[in-house]
Design an enzyme around this catalytic site. Structure first.
Site, short mmCIF file in Angstrom:
data_model
loop_
_atom_site.label_atom_id
_atom_site.label_comp_id
_atom_site.label_asym_id
_atom_site.label_seq_id
_atom_site.Cartn_x
_atom_site.Cartn_y
_atom_site.Cartn_z
N LEU A 58 0.85 -1.14 -0.08
CA LEU A 58 0.06 -0.18 0.07
C LEU A 58 0.81 1.61 -0.11
CD1 LEU A 58 -2.28 -0.70 3.12
CD2 LEU A 58 -3.00 -0.69 0.52
N HIS A 59 0.78 2.16 -1.02
CA HIS A 59 1.41 3.45 -0.94
C HIS A 59 0.88 4.61 -1.44
CE1 HIS A 59 2.61 2.38 -4.93
NE2 HIS A 59 2.77 3.54 -5.30
#
Ligand code: UD1
Length: 373
Positions: free
Chosen positions: A214-215
């Site tokens: 996740l970014h």
């Protein structure tokens, strides 16, 4: 005489990298061009990513040549980062006088280098052209649109990308369907990708864990959304361990959130090098991600993938791959997780994702340079 002519006539191609997803796309292109010895290669690293785990280890893992110039721009707001890259890249162009600039992907380094080259009237080739999420809140979508508008050679990974470009009025003769060059790198390094190499840090078993990344700002910058996604990971951890290599942006956000892993565990790690991460992807039961590249890698490897976004610029991974776009609503994600684990999607691989895209790209670039003589 032939030698002196080939030296005089030899064209200079300048390749631009800067952020983690760039390195695996440029590596097979530079390797192929170097082996042909028909042009001179210059590599510019903007330094948009600068940590050992986000950039340095990729140069070693992927055998990339040492950059001819490091621009060292680092992190900043979009405008400042893009502006810094432009100023430093313009100096590099003036010094090396390339005949062609090659940019890849959709990061700030891609658009910044393209703007500079276009204003210096240096032709630009864009690898991974034509992808569109139709979501202009994504900074990458702005970068894609501007880069494709200005590029002279548009190298696309799939037919949907060709259609996006022609729909935007880009002339057909600039567009070249070459397939997905990132998959060349996946296939090259897959024989090295075993779980043994990471067992000392991440003790998981073959097909018995979920891999999460996740970014995206839309997922990690809002504490409520990030909290929900952590709760989803804990719910999955009841059935299988969850491995979560944490991007620096996400790590900074996690510092403000209390999180206790439960069940069989959510294993938080530093970002991993290329081959270590490929090891995790290729042996996972399922991948959950908001990364574009991982949707493609999971498809090529036949690993089920849930995309934690409302859209994707890579719809081919849904129609011709193992990807499902499920958003971030916990119930929806967990329902899709259950379905995918119970009934994994069949393995399919999109047209021209065959490990030979770099050769096709090089063919197009060489033809372009011959014509522009
Ligand atoms: C960038 C790309 C994104 C790509 C992603 C992969 C743009 C607009 N975004 O997003 O498309 O999917 O890279 O990682 O170009 N940081 C470090 N060390 C680093 C790099 C970043 O600590 O080596 C931290 C900094 O605090 C920085 C933050 O991470 O502010 C975000 O980095 P940035 O390069 O701005 O964007 P990414 O989120 O990495």
């Amino acid at each position: 005489m032939a030698t002196s002519c080939s030296l005089v006539c030899m064209k200079t191609i300048m390749h631009v990298v800067g952020a983690r997803p760039n390195f695996m796309k440029i590596a097979p292109i530079i390797e192929g061009l170097n082996s042909r010895k028909s042009s001179r290669q210059i590599l510019i690293n903007t330094g948009q990513h600068y940590d050992e785990s986000m950039a340095g280890s990729f140069f070693r893992d992927l055998d990339l040549p040492r950059p001819d110039r490091d621009l060292g721009v680092g992190s900043a707001s979009h405008a400042v980062q893009t502006g810094r890259i432009m100023a430093a890249f313009e100096e590099a162009c003036v010094e090396y006088r390339p005949d062609l600039v090659v940019v890849v992907g959709d990061v700030n380094s891609t658009v910044a280098a393209t703007l500079v080259a276009a204003k210096l009237v240096i032709p630009v080739a864009h690898v991974e052209a034509g992808l569109r999420s139709r979501d202009r809140t994504m900074p990458e979508e702005i970068n894609r649109i501007v880069t494709d508008r200005l590029a002279d050679v548009l190298l696309t990974p799939s037919r949907d990308a060709d259609k996006n470009l022609t729909d935007e009025g880009i002339p057909r003769d600039r567009i070249h369907l070459v397939g997905n060059v990132m998959i060349d790198t996946v296939f090259k390094y897959l024989p090295l990708a075993s779980l043994d190499r990471i067992q000392d840090r991440i003790a998981v078993q073959e097909r018995d864990y979920a891999l999460v990344t996740l970014h995206r700002p839309s997922n990690v910058d809002d504490p409520k959304t990030l909290r929900q996604l952590l709760d989803v990971m804990n719910a999955i951890a009841v059935t299988m361990p969850v491995v979560f290599p944490v991007h620096p942006r996400t790590r900074a956000r996690l510092a403000n959130i209390e999180f206790r892993s439960n069940g069989r565990g959510v294993i938080l790690t530093q970002p991993l090098g290329y081959v270590d991460f490929l090891s995790l992807t290729s042996h996972a039961r399922i991948v959950l991600t908001d990364s574009g590249g991982l949707q493609e890698e999971a498809t090529a490897l036949g690993i089920p993938c849930l995309t934690l976004r409302e859209n994707t610029e890579r719809p081919i991974t849904v129609t011709d791959g193992t990807n499902r776009v499920v958003g971030t609503d916990p119930q929806r994600v967990l329902a899709a997780f259950g379905e995918c684990v119970e009934h994994p999607p069949p393995r399919k691989c999109p047209e021209l994702w065959d490990g030979r895209a770099a050769g096709r790209i090089i063919g197009v670039l060489e033809q372009f340079l011959r014509r522009s003589t």
